[in-house]
Write a protein that holds these residues in place. Sequence first.
Motif, PDB file in Angstrom:
ATOM      1  N   SER A  63     -17.490 -34.953   1.963  1.00 11.55           N
ATOM      2  CA  SER A  63     -17.385 -33.587   2.478  1.00 11.55           C
ATOM      3  C   SER A  63     -17.703 -32.579   1.395  1.00 11.55           C
ATOM      4  N   ILE A  64     -17.193 -32.811   0.181  1.00  9.50           N
ATOM      5  CA  ILE A  64     -17.448 -31.888  -0.925  1.00  9.50           C
ATOM      6  C   ILE A  64     -18.925 -31.867  -1.275  1.00  9.50           C
ATOM      7  N   VAL A 111      -7.811 -22.086   3.598  1.00 11.61           N
ATOM      8  CA  VAL A 111      -8.761 -20.971   3.600  1.00 11.61           C
ATOM      9  C   VAL A 111      -8.005 -19.682   3.900  1.00 11.61           C
ATOM     10  N   ALA A 112      -7.142 -19.731   4.901  1.00  7.48           N
ATOM     11  CA  ALA A 112      -6.348 -18.552   5.273  1.00  7.48           C
ATOM     12  C   ALA A 112      -5.421 -18.124   4.137  1.00  7.48           C
ATOM     13  N   ASP A 113      -4.828 -19.100   3.466  1.00 12.49           N
ATOM     14  CA  ASP A 113      -3.892 -18.784   2.384  1.00 12.49           C
ATOM     15  C   ASP A 113      -4.572 -18.033   1.242  1.00 12.49           C
ATOM     16  N   ALA A 114      -5.824 -18.377   0.980  1.00 15.56           N
ATOM     17  CA  ALA A 114      -6.546 -17.767  -0.148  1.00 15.56           C
ATOM     18  C   ALA A 114      -7.176 -16.421   0.202  1.00 15.56           C
ATOM     19  N   MET A 115      -7.205 -16.073   1.462  1.00 11.76           N
ATOM     20  CA  MET A 115      -7.868 -14.842   1.889  1.00 11.76           C
ATOM     21  C   MET A 115      -7.159 -13.596   1.378  1.00 11.76           C
ATOM     22  N   VAL A 173      -0.885  -6.722  13.359  1.00 13.87           N
ATOM     23  CA  VAL A 173      -1.750  -6.273  12.272  1.00 13.87           C
ATOM     24  C   VAL A 173      -3.202  -6.460  12.680  1.00 13.87           C
ATOM     25  N   LYS A 174      -4.060  -5.608  12.157  1.00 15.68           N
ATOM     26  CA  LYS A 174      -5.503  -5.744  12.328  1.00 15.68           C
ATOM     27  C   LYS A 174      -6.113  -5.769  10.941  1.00 15.68           C
ATOM     28  N   ILE A 175      -6.986  -6.751  10.692  1.00 11.66           N
ATOM     29  CA  ILE A 175      -7.550  -6.921   9.353  1.00 11.66           C
ATOM     30  C   ILE A 175      -9.067  -7.045   9.404  1.00 11.66           C
ATOM     31  N   LYS A 176      -9.680  -6.761   8.267  1.00  7.27           N
ATOM     32  CA  LYS A 176     -11.114  -6.973   8.086  1.00  7.27           C
ATOM     33  C   LYS A 176     -11.269  -8.037   7.011  1.00  7.27           C
ATOM     34  N   SER A 177     -11.961  -9.112   7.357  1.00  2.71           N
ATOM     35  CA  SER A 177     -12.078 -10.259   6.450  1.00  2.71           C
ATOM     36  C   SER A 177     -13.527 -10.583   6.152  1.00  2.71           C
ATOM     37  N   SER A 178     -13.746 -11.170   4.990  1.00  3.47           N
ATOM     38  CA  SER A 178     -15.071 -11.661   4.602  1.00  3.47           C
ATOM     39  C   SER A 178     -14.928 -13.097   4.135  1.00  3.47           C
ATOM     40  N   LEU A 179     -15.643 -14.001   4.811  1.00  2.00           N
ATOM     41  CA  LEU A 179     -15.568 -15.420   4.474  1.00  2.00           C
ATOM     42  C   LEU A 179     -16.971 -16.007   4.383  1.00  2.00           C
ATOM     43  N   LYS A 226     -13.974 -24.445  -1.470  1.00  2.00           N
ATOM     44  CA  LYS A 226     -12.831 -24.303  -2.377  1.00  2.00           C
ATOM     45  C   LYS A 226     -11.553 -24.849  -1.738  1.00  2.00           C
ATOM     46  N   ALA A 227     -11.388 -24.606  -0.438  1.00  3.54           N
ATOM     47  CA  ALA A 227     -10.193 -25.077   0.256  1.00  3.54           C
ATOM     48  C   ALA A 227     -10.150 -26.598   0.319  1.00  3.54           C
ATOM     49  N   ILE A 228     -11.310 -27.234   0.526  1.00  3.48           N
ATOM     50  CA  ILE A 228     -11.366 -28.692   0.566  1.00  3.48           C
ATOM     51  C   ILE A 228     -10.970 -29.280  -0.791  1.00  3.48           C
TER      52      ILE A 228
END
Length: 239
Positions: free
Chosen positions: A4-5, A94-98, A116-122, A129-131
């Motif tokens: 996977s990596i 992934v969510a934890d690192a956001m 809450v309303k958020i703006k995210s970039s992924l 990184k999460a893997i």
Amino acid sequence: MMRSILLLTGCLIVLMLVPPPGLALAGEGTGVLPMTMVTSGSYTAGLNETSETAQALALYRAKQKAVGMSADRLTHASLLMVDADRQMETFCLVADAMQPELLEKSVDVKSRTYTVKIKSSLSLTDFAKAIIRNETLDKEEANFSLKEELEPAVDPAIAPALELSRAYRYIRNRHWRMAIIYMDHLEVKYPRWGELYMAKASAYLGLHERERAILALTSACNLGVRDACLKRDALDSPE
């Protein structure tokens, strides 16, 4: 795991050279511009839950929606492939690192529902990184002592995504009893978190305890997790 990596690493190199339709480049040779999205999440607090906990769980739900949307886009573009058994723990990390931008937050005082309303970039890099981080945590937890396993320390810090990822690692490793013990402790901290009961149902199913799994899924369903309702109905239907 290593496959996977390697796949993700290869995808990152390809993206720098030939981006797929719908994904723009951040600049020459700099990689793919992260996907930007706006999502929201809500959580209804129990009588003994603090506003801090409720806001954190509302934020978790908003983050997970963003993670799911990003994963769908990357998968559709044939750029992301995460082992099915590791998907939930990876997405949690992934969510934890956001670090999203908070656009709005509100509370319905009567129902104690926080939104809450958020703006995210992924980007693909966040999943890679999460893997890798998940593999590191897996090795660390494999070295826990028996006492730590039977009496898991639940950190007072509110980190639902990180904590849920650990529960899913126990489940993947078929440590069903450890998973349940750990989630019993988390329930004290997050008594109305539907996603936690959804995970607990998976552990009960691993032990072939169907009735307990149905009860856990019913709790998750009543707390707003739609997938839990469908899974509960499927398990509860006569064959």
